[in-house]
Motif scaffolding. Structure first.
Motif, PDB file in Angstrom:
ATOM      1  N   ARG A 141       0.924  -1.202   0.091  1.00 13.14           N
ATOM      2  CA  ARG A 141      -0.214   0.031  -0.097  1.00 13.14           C
ATOM      3  C   ARG A 141       0.900   1.219   0.102  1.00 13.14           C
ATOM      4  O   ARG A 141       0.864   2.178  -0.806  1.00 13.14           O
ATOM      5  N   ASP A 142       1.895   1.221   0.904  1.00 11.99           N
ATOM      6  CA  ASP A 142       2.473   2.481   1.246  1.00 11.99           C
ATOM      7  C   ASP A 142       3.731   2.590   0.347  1.00 11.99           C
ATOM      8  O   ASP A 142       4.189   3.710  -0.278  1.00 11.99           O
ATOM      9  N   ARG A 143       4.657   1.481   0.044  1.00  9.97           N
ATOM     10  CA  ARG A 143       5.934   1.676  -0.525  1.00  9.97           C
ATOM     11  C   ARG A 143       5.735   1.565  -2.176  1.00  9.97           C
ATOM     12  O   ARG A 143       6.376   2.124  -2.937  1.00  9.97           O
ATOM     13  N   LEU A 144       4.793   0.648  -2.456  1.00 11.34           N
ATOM     14  CA  LEU A 144       4.527   0.363  -3.876  1.00 11.34           C
ATOM     15  C   LEU A 144       3.324   1.210  -4.459  1.00 11.34           C
ATOM     16  O   LEU A 144       3.077   1.173  -5.687  1.00 11.34           O
ATOM     17  N   SER A 145       2.583   1.745  -3.673  1.00 11.09           N
ATOM     18  CA  SER A 145       1.363   2.917  -3.842  1.00 11.09           C
ATOM     19  C   SER A 145       0.228   1.887  -4.744  1.00 11.09           C
ATOM     20  O   SER A 145      -0.327   2.492  -5.514  1.00 11.09           O
ATOM     21  N   MET A 146       0.244   0.692  -4.345  1.00  9.90           N
ATOM     22  CA  MET A 146      -0.983  -0.032  -4.974  1.00  9.90           C
ATOM     23  C   MET A 146      -2.420   0.341  -4.590  1.00  9.90           C
ATOM     24  O   MET A 146      -2.249   0.727  -3.301  1.00  9.90           O
ATOM     25  N   THR A 147      -3.342  -0.030  -5.203  1.00  9.05           N
ATOM     26  CA  THR A 147      -4.661   0.404  -4.535  1.00  9.05           C
ATOM     27  C   THR A 147      -5.171  -0.886  -3.674  1.00  9.05           C
ATOM     28  O   THR A 147      -5.138  -2.034  -4.226  1.00  9.05           O
ATOM     29  N   ASP A 148      -5.538  -0.451  -2.563  1.00 10.61           N
ATOM     30  CA  ASP A 148      -6.153  -1.693  -1.599  1.00 10.61           C
ATOM     31  C   ASP A 148      -7.678  -1.677  -1.807  1.00 10.61           C
ATOM     32  O   ASP A 148      -8.243  -0.690  -1.556  1.00 10.61           O
ATOM     33  N   LEU A 149      -8.034  -2.633  -2.624  1.00 11.15           N
ATOM     34  CA  LEU A 149      -9.448  -3.040  -2.863  1.00 11.15           C
ATOM     35  C   LEU A 149     -10.302  -3.603  -1.807  1.00 11.15           C
ATOM     36  O   LEU A 149     -11.231  -4.195  -2.260  1.00 11.15           O
TER      37      LEU A 149
END
Lengths: 68, 203
Positions: free
Chosen positions: B168-176
């Motif tokens: 979530r924070d380091r790779l900035s993926m969307t948490d669905l």
């Protein structure tokens, strides 16, 4: 190593292929490759005796998916 | 079959310098034996409260799965100092490979099935980890594969609870959100836009 093949499609089939490619943002090669992988993964489940279902959006209808 | 696909820099935490490591596609018996001999004992001897959530993963079985189905699976590994520093198994076709992201629903993507870094690279497991950045390099390999497959860098995965902050924070993926159909693990996606941003920020 990659191998090349010629695919003969009808006008209607080619039209569907082109529409899908445009919609998915894929080349014809990438789309056929994806279709093959999906077909194989479904086929493997059926081979194992599992069933694959398609459900309508309102969940009122559920149809078992059959493939060749 | 195992093939070197590039040399990548890994940051040595003790030396404070970057060290050359080799990124491999595929796996061989020596790699699997090495993991069994060096990773497993460290997981087994970890204190119960420090035991990683992935300690039970059996890489030999996963490798066999990948080798039996080369159409849908790819396996990547990183080696340095003669040891495997991290492993990743990805899926590039089938039911898991469709986007749930609002930016591009149902578009194809690469799904990361398993990603693990060697126990000696984990801060939670030992006091002074050896290398930093193994997970990120492996994840970027999944992004590269996604581009190669014409999936525009889209990548998805279900995260173990301990790795959620990394994705979530380091790779900035969307948490669905939590996925009730997948052991309630949270489902993350890297969208096309996020992939572009991640690549442009990659040194």
């Amino acid at each position: 190593m990659k191998r090349t093949m010629t695919l003969n499609l009808t006008e209607a089939e080619m039209s569907v292929l082109e529409r899908l490619c445009e919609g998915k943002g894929l080349s014809k090669t990438a789309l056929v490759r994806q279709a093959l992988r999906l077909y194989k993964s479904v086929d493997e489940r059926l081979e194992r005796g599992e069933k694959v279902f398609v459900e309508s959006a309102d969940k009122a209808e559920k149809i078992e998916l059959m493939v060749l | 079959m195992k093939q070197a696909i590039g040399t990548i820099p890994l940051f040595g935490l003790e030396s404070g310098k970057f060290h050359d490591a080799v990124l491999f596609q595929g796996v061989d018996l020596a790699t699997l034996q090495g993991i069994e001999a060096s990773w497993t004992p460290m997981f087994d001897t970890a204190a119960a409260e420090n035991r990683p959530e992935d300690a039970h993963w059996e890489w030999a079985a996963k490798a066999l799965q990948a080798l039996q189905n080369p159409l849908n699976y790819e396996i990547f590994g990183i080696e340095a100092d003669g040891k495997t520093q991290g492993m990743m198994l990805v899926v590039k076709g089938g039911a898991k490979c469709f986007s749930r992201h609002p930016e591009h629903p149902r578009m194809p993507l690469v799904y990361v099935d398993f990603l693990a870094t060697a126990p000696w690279n984990r801060r939670g497991l030992i006091e002074s980890p050896t290398y930093k950045g193994v997970g990120r390099v492996l994840f970027m390999s999944a992004v590269s594969l996604s581009i190669e497959e014409e999936f525009a860098g889209r990548v998805a995965l279900h995260s173990l609870p301990g790795a959620e902050a990394f994705y979530r924070d380091r790779l900035s993926m969307t948490d669905l959100g939590a996925d009730g159909d997948y052991q309630n693990l949270r489902y993350f996606e890297l969208s096309t836009t996020q992939a572009r941003q991640l690549i442009s920020a990659w040194p």
